[in-house]
Design a protein around this motif. Structure first.
Motif, PDB file in Angstrom:
ATOM      1  N   ALA A 100       0.860  -1.181   0.000  1.00 50.40           N
ATOM      2  CA  ALA A 100       0.000   0.000   0.000  1.00 50.40           C
ATOM      3  C   ALA A 100       0.898   1.234   0.000  1.00 50.40           C
ATOM      4  O   ALA A 100       1.587   1.510   0.994  1.00 50.40           O
ATOM      5  CB  ALA A 100      -0.921   0.001   1.214  1.00 50.40           C
ATOM      6  N   PHE A 101       0.896   1.966  -1.113  1.00 47.55           N
ATOM      7  CA  PHE A 101       1.757   3.128  -1.263  1.00 47.55           C
ATOM      8  C   PHE A 101       0.901   4.387  -1.430  1.00 47.55           C
ATOM      9  O   PHE A 101      -0.018   4.404  -2.244  1.00 47.55           O
ATOM     10  CB  PHE A 101       2.669   2.984  -2.482  1.00 47.55           C
ATOM     11  N   GLU A 102       1.235   5.424  -0.668  1.00 50.63           N
ATOM     12  CA  GLU A 102       0.626   6.746  -0.835  1.00 50.63           C
ATOM     13  C   GLU A 102       1.734   7.703  -1.269  1.00 50.63           C
ATOM     14  O   GLU A 102       2.693   7.918  -0.529  1.00 50.63           O
ATOM     15  CB  GLU A 102      -0.018   7.219   0.466  1.00 50.63           C
ATOM     16  N   VAL A 103       1.586   8.267  -2.458  1.00 54.72           N
ATOM     17  CA  VAL A 103       2.693   9.005  -3.076  1.00 54.72           C
ATOM     18  C   VAL A 103       2.288  10.457  -3.323  1.00 54.72           C
ATOM     19  O   VAL A 103       1.368  10.730  -4.100  1.00 54.72           O
ATOM     20  CB  VAL A 103       3.121   8.350  -4.404  1.00 54.72           C
ATOM     21  N   ALA A 104       2.987  11.358  -2.644  1.00 53.88           N
ATOM     22  CA  ALA A 104       2.798  12.784  -2.888  1.00 53.88           C
ATOM     23  C   ALA A 104       3.987  13.371  -3.645  1.00 53.88           C
ATOM     24  O   ALA A 104       3.903  14.475  -4.156  1.00 53.88           O
ATOM     25  CB  ALA A 104       2.589  13.534  -1.574  1.00 53.88           C
ATOM     26  N   GLY A 105       5.094  12.621  -3.695  1.00 51.59           N
ATOM     27  CA  GLY A 105       6.275  13.039  -4.436  1.00 51.59           C
ATOM     28  C   GLY A 105       6.577  12.050  -5.541  1.00 51.59           C
ATOM     29  O   GLY A 105       5.789  11.878  -6.471  1.00 51.59           O
ATOM     30  N   THR A 106       7.719  11.343  -5.410  1.00 51.75           N
ATOM     31  CA  THR A 106       8.124  10.329  -6.391  1.00 51.75           C
ATOM     32  C   THR A 106       8.511   9.049  -5.664  1.00 51.75           C
ATOM     33  O   THR A 106       9.306   9.084  -4.722  1.00 51.75           O
ATOM     34  CB  THR A 106       9.323  10.816  -7.227  1.00 51.75           C
ATOM     35  N   LEU A 107       7.956   7.935  -6.109  1.00 57.51           N
ATOM     36  CA  LEU A 107       8.307   6.626  -5.569  1.00 57.51           C
ATOM     37  C   LEU A 107       8.707   5.700  -6.707  1.00 57.51           C
ATOM     38  O   LEU A 107       8.002   5.598  -7.716  1.00 57.51           O
ATOM     39  CB  LEU A 107       7.131   6.005  -4.810  1.00 57.51           C
ATOM     40  N   GLU A 108       9.831   5.005  -6.505  1.00 52.01           N
ATOM     41  CA  GLU A 108      10.255   3.942  -7.410  1.00 52.01           C
ATOM     42  C   GLU A 108      10.277   2.640  -6.614  1.00 52.01           C
ATOM     43  O   GLU A 108      11.016   2.515  -5.639  1.00 52.01           O
ATOM     44  CB  GLU A 108      11.640   4.258  -7.977  1.00 52.01           C
ATOM     45  N   TRP A 109       9.453   1.689  -7.033  1.00 54.84           N
ATOM     46  CA  TRP A 109       9.364   0.368  -6.388  1.00 54.84           C
ATOM     47  C   TRP A 109       9.936  -0.636  -7.378  1.00 54.84           C
ATOM     48  O   TRP A 109       9.285  -1.009  -8.359  1.00 54.84           O
ATOM     49  CB  TRP A 109       7.929   0.049  -6.019  1.00 54.84           C
ATOM     50  N   LEU A 110      11.182  -1.078  -7.116  1.00 63.27           N
ATOM     51  CA  LEU A 110      11.943  -1.858  -8.090  1.00 63.27           C
ATOM     52  C   LEU A 110      12.456  -3.147  -7.447  1.00 63.27           C
ATOM     53  O   LEU A 110      13.674  -3.333  -7.259  1.00 63.27           O
ATOM     54  CB  LEU A 110      13.116  -1.030  -8.632  1.00 63.27           C
ATOM     55  N   PRO A 111      11.574  -4.070  -7.101  1.00 62.19           N
ATOM     56  CA  PRO A 111      12.004  -5.295  -6.430  1.00 62.19           C
ATOM     57  C   PRO A 111      12.613  -6.297  -7.401  1.00 62.19           C
ATOM     58  O   PRO A 111      12.412  -6.228  -8.615  1.00 62.19           O
ATOM     59  CB  PRO A 111      10.700  -5.838  -5.851  1.00 62.19           C
TER      60      PRO A 111
END
Length: 268
Positions: A100-111
């Motif tokens: 569960a991700f809440e993004v107000a800026g920048t998120l990189e999810w790189l598993p």
């Protein structure tokens, strides 16, 4: 009725909050319950981007295990994992993972990749909520069976549910179920006999036509309002990983305004 959860089942939850402190993105809050932790924040490309490695010390997910990762992002954060996530064979109980991700800026999810063992009962759920102007790049690579040792996913079930929202507007939803040895694995309308599949999702206010054209040179790519979707289908997790790395290296400068600086853990 599902089998009762064994007493040894893991219940693990990790909650993270990244904040922008001037020009620096800091890991302001972290709370962990059970065997799911984040390592020391790293800054290989300067203070504006915080890199963090999410670790599940047991190394694999068994029947009745439940993992939950929640992250709230202000500023710019990049999250990855140190190695493949393994979903073990189950005697009856389901294993579950929720992102569960809440993004107000920048998120990189790189598993790294997910390996679903023969006989596993696995459920993967992801939800990304974006504020106005937020940016997200994330992927999931799945290998059905331990193909390196000749194992096939001939029984068991994998369920995947992914949603991306901007405010209350639904940008993307995808729900699928793959039965081990089932028709979907063989059908040309499904996996066509391939053992590895993956999806890369990128969310941003807009995508330049030239960027989309470059992405289509190396992957099947679809553009929707506010969202780019790229797919991989084949028999190699390493090929999928390299393909998505190449796409990420094109998307990141255009969407986040930064060169593609890879997590150090990828080189170890």
């Amino acid at each position: 009725m599902s089998a009762a959860a064994p007493a040894s089942a893991w219940r693990a939850q990790l909650r993270l909050q990244f904040r922008s402190d001037g020009r620096k993105t800091v890991l302001a809050e972290r709370a962990s319950e059970g065997p799911l932790v984040v390592q020391k924040p790293l800054y290989p490309e300067g203070e504006e981007v915080c890199h963090a490695i999410v670790v599940h010390p047991p190394g694999g997910i068994a029947g009745a295990d439940e993992l939950s990762l929640e992250a709230k992002i202000e500023g710019h954060a990049l999250l990855t994992t140190p190695g493949a996530t393994k979903w073990y064979r189950s005697a009856g109980p389901w294993a579950r993972q929720k992102l569960a991700f809440e993004v107000a800026g920048t998120l990189e999810w790189l598993p790294r990749e997910t390996i679903v063992f023969d006989g596993a009962l696995a459920e993967l759920e992801s939800e990304v909520r974006l504020a106005a102007g937020a940016c997200y790049i994330g992927w999931e690579i799945v290998c059905l069976g331990r193909t390196g040792s000749g194992e096939r996913f001939s029984r068991g079930t994998l369920r995947i549910h992914t949603r991306v929202l901007q405010g209350e507007k639904l940008l993307w939803t995808e729900r699928g179920e793959i039965q081990g040895g089932g028709a979907l694995m063989r059908s040309p309308l499904g996996l066509g006999g391939k053992t590895v599949f993956g999806s890369l999702l990128a969310a941003a206010p807009r995508f330049e036509a030239s960027l989309v054209s470059r992405c289509r040179e190396s992957a099947a790519t679809t553009v929707l309002p506010g969202l780019l979707v790229a797919r991989y289908l084949g028999d190699s997790t390493e090929e999928a990983f390299q393909q998505f790395r190449a796409l990420w290296s094109r998307l990141r400068p255009a969407l986040a305004g930064r060169d593609a600086v890879e997590p150090r853990i990828w080189s170890t």
